[in-house]
Design an enzyme around this catalytic site. Structure first.
Site, short mmCIF file in Angstrom:
data_model
loop_
_atom_site.label_atom_id
_atom_site.label_comp_id
_atom_site.label_asym_id
_atom_site.label_seq_id
_atom_site.Cartn_x
_atom_site.Cartn_y
_atom_site.Cartn_z
N SER A 106 -26.81 42.83 31.65
CA SER A 106 -27.77 42.54 30.82
C SER A 106 -28.80 43.49 31.48
O SER A 106 -28.74 44.06 32.55
CB SER A 106 -28.16 41.27 31.13
OG SER A 106 -29.43 40.75 30.56
N TYR A 165 -28.84 33.24 35.95
CA TYR A 165 -28.62 34.28 35.02
C TYR A 165 -29.16 35.73 35.65
O TYR A 165 -28.06 36.54 35.40
CB TYR A 165 -29.30 34.36 33.71
CG TYR A 165 -28.85 35.12 32.50
CD1 TYR A 165 -27.96 35.05 31.81
CD2 TYR A 165 -29.37 36.23 32.10
CE1 TYR A 165 -27.24 35.73 30.76
CE2 TYR A 165 -29.11 37.05 31.37
CZ TYR A 165 -27.76 36.82 30.63
OH TYR A 165 -27.35 37.66 29.55
P1 NAD Z 1 -22.70 34.34 22.32
O1 NAD Z 1 -22.80 33.16 22.59
O2 NAD Z 1 -22.69 34.55 21.10
O3 NAD Z 1 -21.06 34.66 22.79
C1 NAD Z 1 -20.45 34.38 23.96
C2 NAD Z 1 -19.20 34.00 23.62
O4 NAD Z 1 -18.61 33.64 24.91
C3 NAD Z 1 -18.81 32.78 22.78
O5 NAD Z 1 -17.79 33.13 21.75
C4 NAD Z 1 -18.30 31.85 23.70
O6 NAD Z 1 -17.46 30.95 23.07
C5 NAD Z 1 -17.71 32.95 24.61
N1 NAD Z 1 -17.48 31.99 26.01
C6 NAD Z 1 -18.20 31.07 26.66
N2 NAD Z 1 -17.68 30.68 27.71
C7 NAD Z 1 -16.48 31.12 27.63
C8 NAD Z 1 -15.39 30.74 28.44
N3 NAD Z 1 -15.39 30.02 29.64
N4 NAD Z 1 -14.07 31.10 27.96
C9 NAD Z 1 -14.01 32.00 26.99
N5 NAD Z 1 -14.92 32.28 26.22
C10 NAD Z 1 -16.06 31.82 26.47
O7 NAD Z 1 -23.59 35.32 23.36
P2 NAD Z 1 -23.83 37.07 23.39
O8 NAD Z 1 -25.07 36.76 23.19
O9 NAD Z 1 -22.61 37.52 22.44
O10 NAD Z 1 -23.45 37.04 24.81
C11 NAD Z 1 -22.15 37.95 25.18
C12 NAD Z 1 -22.60 38.59 26.66
O11 NAD Z 1 -23.70 39.46 26.34
C13 NAD Z 1 -22.94 37.68 27.60
O12 NAD Z 1 -22.13 37.94 28.73
C14 NAD Z 1 -24.31 37.67 27.65
O13 NAD Z 1 -24.89 37.36 29.17
C15 NAD Z 1 -24.68 39.12 27.23
N6 NAD Z 1 -25.98 39.48 27.08
C16 NAD Z 1 -26.35 39.14 25.83
C17 NAD Z 1 -27.79 39.24 25.41
C18 NAD Z 1 -28.45 38.88 23.97
O14 NAD Z 1 -29.54 39.09 24.01
N7 NAD Z 1 -27.79 38.12 23.20
C19 NAD Z 1 -28.50 40.32 26.18
C20 NAD Z 1 -27.77 40.81 27.16
C21 NAD Z 1 -26.59 40.52 27.68
#
Ligand code: NAD
Length: 249
Positions: A137, A150
């Site tokens: 991130s 985080y």
């Molecule tokens: P999201 O909530 O849409 O997707 C996350 C997915 O991970 C979900 O499908 C959830 O069911 C799954 N998950 C959570 N815990 C789990 C577990 N214990 N076992 C298996 N699956 C599990 O979130 P996102 O925004 O797509 O985030 C995905 C990644 O991107 C994360 O690591 C997040 O920190 C990172 N990220 C997101 C952003 C943003 O702005 N959305 C920015 C930077 C980084």
């Protein structure tokens, strides 16, 4: 099949929604077969495809991960790429953060990333090839207030990509991380709805003056796991609209 991942097999944790789902779609467009490991099911258009294997898996559980990796390799082939993506947000003032919530964020964002990378390495190192990509991130590179678990977990994930690159690149693997900026997935929509982040302020701080799109993150990810990035290892690559370059307003 054409595409920069033609004939390859990619496994993605947290692949049922958001960035993981976007990266899965990107891998499919580039010709890969994909295994999605998640607590939830992906949308029907993906789960019905012959080149998609959807497995229920809690990535905080070592046995779950091993079972899912074995099943993925048995059913769609030896893994060429593993995207370590499952993650949760943590957003509250530190003085109001119960230890259990700290542990939960660390468990999903950090412990599970280690376990998933280890499962990937156990299979890839003996073969002498493979690409591992972590979703870190912008908060793996810079900090923000009121999200200590985080920020700490994502800094550790970015560090893990570099440490594993040093350990496994001599053995033929490549290990990198991506650092997305703010993308409007369920994770971010929830924070906006709860008033924990101010969407307008985020856009104003971003030099490109907009949110990052899922497809933009997916294109960076598919490039980094492809052979086109053959000399790239130990990199933490941003897709952040300039966020981490901004030391000004
Ligand atoms: P999201 O909530 O849409 O997707 C996350 C997915 O991970 C979900 O499908 C959830 O069911 C799954 N998950 C959570 N815990 C789990 C577990 N214990 N076992 C298996 N699956 C599990 O979130 P996102 O925004 O797509 O985030 C995905 C990644 O991107 C994360 O690591 C997040 O920190 C990172 N990220 C997101 C952003 C943003 O702005 N959305 C920015 C930077 C980084």
């Amino acid at each position: 099949m054409t595409g920069r991942l033609a004939g390859k097999v990619a496994l993605i944790t947290g692949g049922a929604s958001g960035l993981g789902l976007g990266m899965a779609r990107g891998c499919l467009e580039e010709g890969a077969r994909v295994a999605l490991l998640d607590l939830a099911d992906p949308p029907r258009d993906l789960s019905q495809r012959a080149d998609v294997l959807s497995l229920r898996c809690d990535v905080t559980q070592p046995d779950d991960i091993d079972t899912a990796f074995d099943e993925a390799e048995r059913r769609i082939g030896a893994l060429d790429a593993v995207i370590v993506n499952a993650g949760v947000s943590q957003n509250s003032p530190t003085l109001a953060l119960p230890f259990a919530q700290w542990r939960n964020a660390m468990s999903v964002n950090l412990d599970a990333a280690f376990l998933t990378a280890q499962a990937a390495g156990r299979r890839m190192v003996p073969r002498g090839r493979g690409a591992i990509l972590f979703t870190a991130s912008i908060y793996g590179l810079v900090a923000g207030p009121e999200r200590i678990a985080y920020v700490a977990s994502k800094h550790a994930v970015a560090a893990m990509a570099k440490a594993l690159a040093l350990e496994w690149s001599p053995k033929g693997l490549r290990v990198n991380a991506i650092a997305p900026g703010y993308v409007r997935t369920a994770l971010l929509e929830d924070l906006i709805e709860r008033g924990r982040v101010d969407a307008e302020a985020l856009v104003a701080h971003t030099p490109q003056r907009r949110f990052v799109e899922i497809e933009e993150v997916a294109r960076l990810a598919t490039f980094l796991i492809s052979d086109e990035a053959s000399a790239t290892t130990g990199l933490v690559a941003t897709a952040d609209g300039g966020w981490t370059a901004n030391g000004y307003l």
